[in-house]
Design an enzyme around this catalytic site. Sequence first.
Site, mmCIF file in Angstrom:
data_model
loop_
_atom_site.group_PDB
_atom_site.id
_atom_site.type_symbol
_atom_site.label_atom_id
_atom_site.label_comp_id
_atom_site.label_asym_id
_atom_site.label_seq_id
_atom_site.Cartn_x
_atom_site.Cartn_y
_atom_site.Cartn_z
ATOM 1 N N ALA A 165 0.833 -1.208 0.000
ATOM 2 C CA ALA A 165 0.000 0.000 0.000
ATOM 3 C C ALA A 165 0.861 1.250 0.000
ATOM 4 C CB ALA A 165 -0.940 0.000 1.201
ATOM 5 N N ASP A 166 1.960 1.227 0.759
ATOM 6 C CA ASP A 166 2.854 2.379 0.788
ATOM 7 C C ASP A 166 3.479 2.627 -0.586
ATOM 8 O OD1 ASP A 166 3.412 3.733 3.509
ATOM 9 O OD2 ASP A 166 3.247 1.620 4.025
ATOM 10 N N SER A 167 3.873 1.549 -1.258
ATOM 11 C CA SER A 167 4.509 1.702 -2.564
ATOM 12 C C SER A 167 3.535 2.278 -3.584
ATOM 13 C CB SER A 167 5.041 0.353 -3.050
ATOM 14 O OG SER A 167 6.045 -0.134 -2.185
#
Length: 399
Positions: free
Chosen positions: A171-173
Amino acid sequence: MTAPTTAPLSGLRVLDLATLFAGPMAATLLGDFGAEVVKIEHPTKPDPSRGHGPSKNGVGLWWKMLGRNKRTMTLDLSKPGGRATLLRLAAGTDVIIENFRPGTLEKWDLGWPELSAVNPRLVLARVTGFGQFGPYAHRPGFGTLAEAMSGFAAITGEPDAPPTLPPFGLADSIAGLTTAYAVMTALAARERTGEGQVVDLALIEPILAALGPQPLWFDQLGHVQPRTGNRSPNNAPRGVYRTADGTWVAVSTSAQSVAERVMRLVGRPELIDEPWFASGADRARHADVLDEAVGGWIAARTRTDVMAAFEKAEAAVAPVQDVRDVMADPQYQALDTITTIDDPELGPLRMQNVLFRLSATPGAIRWAGRPHGADTDEVLTELGLTPDEVTALREEGAL
């Protein structure tokens, strides 16, 4: 430490106030194509990514990638001197990326009214778990929560097993990529209006977009996508198959012509004539039959033989590789996907290269992540601070 003037984002000035992946990754992507990025960290509490994962000689390796192409300085924004210094930096900056909980910058009198007052052309990218408003806005937010909340975990894993979270910052990427795109969109708008604006990006939203038409399916049909393991409801055969030498390959038949080539290759051409073979969804409903045919053929051969046969048949296949295979893969080598950087602390480092190739104005990794606060004095001197002013900031604890 400046970007070549041919770099597409040369001259773009970015302050990276964010920590832990999404925001910092967006700043890294901008820096890869020439933006002048200054990473600002707390004097005694550096970005936790410096301590994530394995280290060598006490130096965090993840930071070497996430901090590349950034100068590093320290600044405590909660101190009066830190606040004043940030406003001086903001006056000559194009983009600020931050991921404090909503209201934190405002608590320090560094919200949008104050920042835009010193620089009306500023783009302020605010990356949080749940966005700047709404009932969850003030909750602590991490990628894991977005992966669960978005529906990703619910569809990942085997049908009779628990939902599965990814073992990396998915999700961060996705949010980091999206933030970089959002910043460039806001900068494009600035070219027309002459004014900056606020980017409000919530981790829970880009991953939901990446999941495709699930909300539309539910809205129109009441359809809830189940967990199907490596199988797809849209085509078959599709999945990973074990070879005779104990390795694995992945097969995809998203195109009808490829599905037909695979069945001819594995010696089951009669299945092509079945009425249900004519569409991907119908083939998916007969995945047991197709997997038995493909899996049995692959299980009798080594990965080398499987790969060669599929390539000759123009059928879609790839080896299931771990990082050791990736580092030696000839296609990645041809693309220079894993490139080598000389680092003063650790010597030669191999890491992922910039994300894409531009024919006329390519990006580049100019240096790997630098030590905490390594460029503080240089940045402040460029800003016009005198040695006495820098000393006063240090005595206040702002640096």
